[in-house]
Write an enzyme that holds these catalytic residues in place. Structure first.
Site, PDB file in Angstrom:
ATOM      1  CG  ASP A   1      -2.018   1.040   1.186  1.00  0.00           C
ATOM      2  OD1 ASP A   1      -2.324   1.356   0.099  1.00  0.00           O
ATOM      3  OD2 ASP A   1      -2.665   1.326   2.032  1.00  0.00           O
TER       4      ASP A   1
ATOM      5  CG  ASN B   1      -7.967  -2.244  -4.938  1.00  0.00           C
ATOM      6  OD1 ASN B   1      -7.240  -2.898  -4.462  1.00  0.00           O
ATOM      7  ND2 ASN B   1      -8.470  -1.102  -3.995  1.00  0.00           N
TER       8      ASN B   1
HETATM    9  C1  IPE Z   1      -5.366  -2.668   0.176  1.00  0.00           C
HETATM   10  O1  IPE Z   1      -5.058  -1.357  -0.079  1.00  0.00           O
HETATM   11  C2  IPE Z   1      -5.487  -3.376  -1.102  1.00  0.00           C
HETATM   12  C3  IPE Z   1      -4.170  -3.577  -1.956  1.00  0.00           C
HETATM   13  C4  IPE Z   1      -2.860  -3.025  -1.361  1.00  0.00           C
HETATM   14  C5  IPE Z   1      -4.147  -4.193  -3.094  1.00  0.00           C
HETATM   15  P1  IPE Z   1      -6.203  -0.003  -0.132  1.00  0.00           P
HETATM   16  O2  IPE Z   1      -5.598   1.041  -0.457  1.00  0.00           O
HETATM   17  O3  IPE Z   1      -7.175  -0.562  -1.241  1.00  0.00           O
HETATM   18  O4  IPE Z   1      -6.883  -0.158   1.074  1.00  0.00           O
HETATM   19  P2  IPE Z   1      -7.880   0.986   1.978  1.00  0.00           P
HETATM   20  O5  IPE Z   1      -8.866   1.216   1.173  1.00  0.00           O
HETATM   21  O6  IPE Z   1      -6.764   1.894   2.571  1.00  0.00           O
HETATM   22  O7  IPE Z   1      -8.162   0.210   3.132  1.00  0.00           O
HETATM   23  C1  IPE Z   2      -1.904   0.133  -3.332  1.00  0.00           C
HETATM   24  O1  IPE Z   2      -1.495   1.538  -3.354  1.00  0.00           O
HETATM   25  C2  IPE Z   2      -2.047  -0.419  -4.582  1.00  0.00           C
HETATM   26  C3  IPE Z   2      -3.490  -0.742  -4.926  1.00  0.00           C
HETATM   27  C4  IPE Z   2      -4.444  -0.823  -3.922  1.00  0.00           C
HETATM   28  C5  IPE Z   2      -3.953  -1.235  -6.302  1.00  0.00           C
HETATM   29  P1  IPE Z   2      -2.741   2.431  -3.474  1.00  0.00           P
HETATM   30  O2  IPE Z   2      -3.197   2.689  -4.788  1.00  0.00           O
HETATM   31  O3  IPE Z   2      -3.740   2.242  -2.506  1.00  0.00           O
HETATM   32  O4  IPE Z   2      -1.716   3.818  -2.869  1.00  0.00           O
HETATM   33  P2  IPE Z   2      -2.477   4.879  -1.728  1.00  0.00           P
HETATM   34  O5  IPE Z   2      -3.025   4.255  -0.578  1.00  0.00           O
HETATM   35  O6  IPE Z   2      -3.708   5.555  -2.515  1.00  0.00           O
HETATM   36  O7  IPE Z   2      -1.634   5.818  -1.388  1.00  0.00           O
HETATM   37 MG    MG Z   3      -4.332   2.454  -0.545  1.00  0.00          MG
END
Ligand code: IPE
Ligand code: IPE
Ligand code: MG
Length: 245
Positions: free
Chosen positions: A27, A75
Site C-alpha cells: 500500500d 479496488n
Molecule cells: C489494500 O489497499 C489493497 C491492496 C494493497 C491491493 P487499499 O488502499 O485498497 O486499502 P484501503 O482502501 O486503504 O483500506
Molecule cells: C496500493 O496503493 C495499490 C493498490 C491498492 C492497487 P494505493 O493505490 O492504495 O496507494 P495509496 O494508498 O492511495 O497511496
Molecule cells: Mg491504499
C-alpha cells in the site's frame, strides 16, 4: 538491485527463526506518486519494481513463501482509468517476467478470482502457471481480485456443493483451508503493511488468525531490504503463544 544484494549479505535480521511465509499489503503507491507530483499510475509502476526486488530478496535470505496483495475485490471502486492502468501494468509485468522466472527460480501463483480479468491477462496467468509449475523452492503468490470475505464465501459455497453431492461430515479446519485460494500454503507468520494504515482491508482474514503484524509508514515503492529486515527482526522478538502460556 545492488542495494538489495548488499542487504542480503549484510542480513541484519538473524537467519534462524525466519518466518516461512511473509504476507505484504503493498500500500501507498498513490501517495508516493502524489508526493512527487506524478500521476498515481507512476506509483503503481514503482510498486511493481519494489515487488520484484522484495521477492528476490526474500528468496535470497531463505523465505519460502511471499504473498502480496496486488488488487482487492474493493479496488474495482476506483476510477476506470486507474483500474485500466493497473491491469496493463500487470500485463506488462507478467510479459516481462515470464521468461525470467524459470531462470530466477521464482514460482509465481495467483490467488483470487481471475476469471473476470481480461483475456490477455488470463492468458499470461495460464502461461505463468504452466512455466512455473515445476519450480521448487521459493514461491511468490500475487493476490489479484482477491478479498478475504469473498474467499471464505466461495469456500462455504464449495462445501455446500459437496453436501449436495452427498458429503456427510462437516469440514474441519484443514478441510476448510483446502477450499481457499491459499490451499496448500502454510499460514503467514508475519504480515507487513507499509503505507501507514492500520487495517487488514479484507486481506487473508482466515490465514492471518495468528500472524504477527508489522506496520510501517514507509510507502510501498520506498520499501526495501532494510525495512524487510526490520520487520523480520521485530517478528523474531515477538513471543508467540497461540492462546497458550
Ligand atoms: C489494500 O489497499 C489493497 C491492496 C494493497 C491491493 P487499499 O488502499 O485498497 O486499502 P484501503 O482502501 O486503504 O483500506
Ligand atoms: C496500493 O496503493 C495499490 C493498490 C491498492 C492497487 P494505493 O493505490 O492504495 O496507494 P495509496 O494508498 O492511495 O497511496
Ligand atoms: Mg491504499
Amino acid at each position: 538491485m545492488a542495494l538489495f544484494r548488499r542487504g542480503a549479505k549484510a542480513g541484519e535480521a538473524p537467519s534462524e527463526n525466519l518466518p516461512r511465509h511473509i504476507a505484504i499489503i503493498m500500500d501507498g503507491n498513490g501517495r508516493w506518486a502524489k508526493k512527487r507530483g506524478l500521476p498515481r499510475t507512476a506509483g503503481h509502476a514503482a510498486g511493481a519494481e519494489t515487488f520484484r526486488r522484495v521477492a528476490t530478496y526474500c528468496k535470497d535470505i531463505g523465505i519460502e513463501y511471499l504473498t502480496v496483495y496486488a488488487f482487492s475485490t474493493e479496488n474495482w471502486k476506483r476510477p476506470k482509468e486507474e483500474i485500466d492502468a493497473i491491469m496493463s501494468l500487470l500485463e506488462q509485468y507478467l510479459g516481462e517476467s515470464i521468461e525470467k522466472m524459470e531462470r530466477d527460480g521464482i514460482r509465481l501463483r495467483f490467488l483470487g478470482d481471475t476469471s473476470i480479468l481480461s483475456p490477455r491477462l488470463r492468458g499470461l496467468i495460464r502461461e505463468t502457471d504452466a512455466i512455473t509449475e515445476h519450480i521448487k523452492g521459493f514461491q511468490a503468490n500475487v493476490c489479484l481480485n482477491y478479498g478475504g470475505r469473498d474467499e471464505l464465501l466461495r469456500a462455504a459455497r464449495l462445501w455446500a456443493e459437496k453436501v449436495r453431492d452427498g458429503a456427510e461430515n462437516t469440514p474441519d479446519e484443514a478441510e476448510f483451508s483446502s477450499l481457499l485460494w491459499s490451499a496448500g500454503l502454510p499460514d503467514p507468520e508475519l504480515l507487513i503493511r507499509p503505507g501507514g494504515e492500520l487495517r487488514l482491508s479484507n486481506f487473508l482474514l482466515w490465514q492471518c488468525a495468528y500472524a504477527e503484524f508489522y506496520f510501517t509508514d514507509t510507502l510501498w515503492p520506498d520499501f526495501d531490504a532494510r525495512e524487510l529486515d526490520r520487520a523480520i527482526e521485530a517478528y523474531q522478538k515477538r513471543q508467540r503463544r497461540f492462546g497458550g502460556l
